[in-house]
Design an enzyme around this catalytic site. Structure first.
Site, PDB file in Angstrom:
ATOM      1  N   MET A  66      42.046 -33.310  21.241  1.00  0.00           N
ATOM      2  CA  MET A  66      42.260 -32.466  22.421  1.00  0.00           C
ATOM      3  C   MET A  66      42.066 -33.258  23.707  1.00  0.00           C
ATOM      4  O   MET A  66      41.163 -34.085  23.800  1.00  0.00           O
ATOM      5  CB  MET A  66      41.212 -31.351  22.362  1.00  0.00           C
ATOM      6  CG  MET A  66      40.973 -30.598  23.626  1.00  0.00           C
ATOM      7  SD  MET A  66      41.843 -29.060  23.671  1.00  0.00           S
ATOM      8  CE  MET A  66      41.098 -28.126  22.361  1.00  0.00           C
ATOM      9  N   CYS A  67      42.925 -32.981  24.695  1.00  0.00           N
ATOM     10  CA  CYS A  67      42.702 -33.429  26.071  1.00  0.00           C
ATOM     11  C   CYS A  67      43.090 -32.262  26.980  1.00  0.00           C
ATOM     12  O   CYS A  67      43.024 -31.109  26.553  1.00  0.00           O
ATOM     13  CB  CYS A  67      43.468 -34.717  26.389  1.00  0.00           C
ATOM     14  SG  CYS A  67      45.251 -34.550  26.456  1.00  0.00           S
ATOM     15  N   ARG A  68      43.495 -32.515  28.186  1.00  0.00           N
ATOM     16  CA  ARG A  68      43.816 -31.406  29.103  1.00  0.00           C
ATOM     17  C   ARG A  68      45.163 -30.769  28.777  1.00  0.00           C
ATOM     18  O   ARG A  68      45.265 -29.552  28.674  1.00  0.00           O
ATOM     19  CB  ARG A  68      43.798 -31.900  30.553  1.00  0.00           C
ATOM     20  CG  ARG A  68      44.052 -30.800  31.564  1.00  0.00           C
ATOM     21  CD  ARG A  68      43.810 -31.306  32.985  1.00  0.00           C
ATOM     22  NE  ARG A  68      43.966 -30.228  33.933  1.00  0.00           N
ATOM     23  CZ  ARG A  68      45.087 -29.994  34.609  1.00  0.00           C
ATOM     24  NH1 ARG A  68      46.140 -30.770  34.444  1.00  0.00           N
ATOM     25  NH2 ARG A  68      45.144 -28.995  35.459  1.00  0.00           N
ATOM     26  N   MET A  94      43.627 -28.378  26.383  1.00  0.00           N
ATOM     27  CA  MET A  94      42.701 -27.320  26.820  1.00  0.00           C
ATOM     28  C   MET A  94      43.421 -26.232  27.600  1.00  0.00           C
ATOM     29  O   MET A  94      43.000 -25.078  27.566  1.00  0.00           O
ATOM     30  CB  MET A  94      41.565 -27.894  27.666  1.00  0.00           C
ATOM     31  CG  MET A  94      40.455 -28.555  26.871  1.00  0.00           C
ATOM     32  SD  MET A  94      39.597 -27.475  25.686  1.00  0.00           S
ATOM     33  CE  MET A  94      38.690 -26.385  26.775  1.00  0.00           C
TER      34      MET A  94
END
Length: 115
Positions: A66-68, A94
């Protein structure tokens, strides 16, 4: 070596018990994150790779990265797949997680948001 398409999954489809690796930076993590996720910023990933392998020794199954929005996590997912780790990129990161109404927490108890 052709690895084929990057494995990915929708945020809404990540199992509640799934092992999430969050590769966002510290300020993004502090704003809000998935409870129980392992946080290793992409900028520190190579130096801290051993933390992931230790955590994986206690896990069964895949790593949800996961990242932004999905760009950094795609790079890390590609690296992990090359290391023969069962890793998938969370599409939309996210932002998609929040948009799907999935729970987020902070370490200090303040309301969580996506930075």
């Amino acid at each position: 070596m052709n690895l084929g398409p990057l494995p990915s999954v929708a945020a809404a489809a990540v199992p509640a018990e799934g092992f999430v690796l969050d590769v966002r930076e510290d300020d993004e993590w502090a704003a809000g994150h998935v409870e129980g996720a392992l946080h290793i910023p992409m900028s520190d990933f190579v130096a801290r790779y051993g933390e992931l392998t230790e955590a994986l020794a206690e896990q069964d199954g895949r790593v949800y990265v996961m990242c932004r929005v999905g760009g950094r996590s795609a790079q890390v997912t590609q690296y992990l797949v090359r290391q023969e780790i069962d890793a998938v990129n969370i599409d939309g990161g996210m932002q998609a997680w929040d948009g799907a109404g999935r729970p987020m927490v902070t370490d200090n108890g303040s309301p969580a948001f996506v930075l």
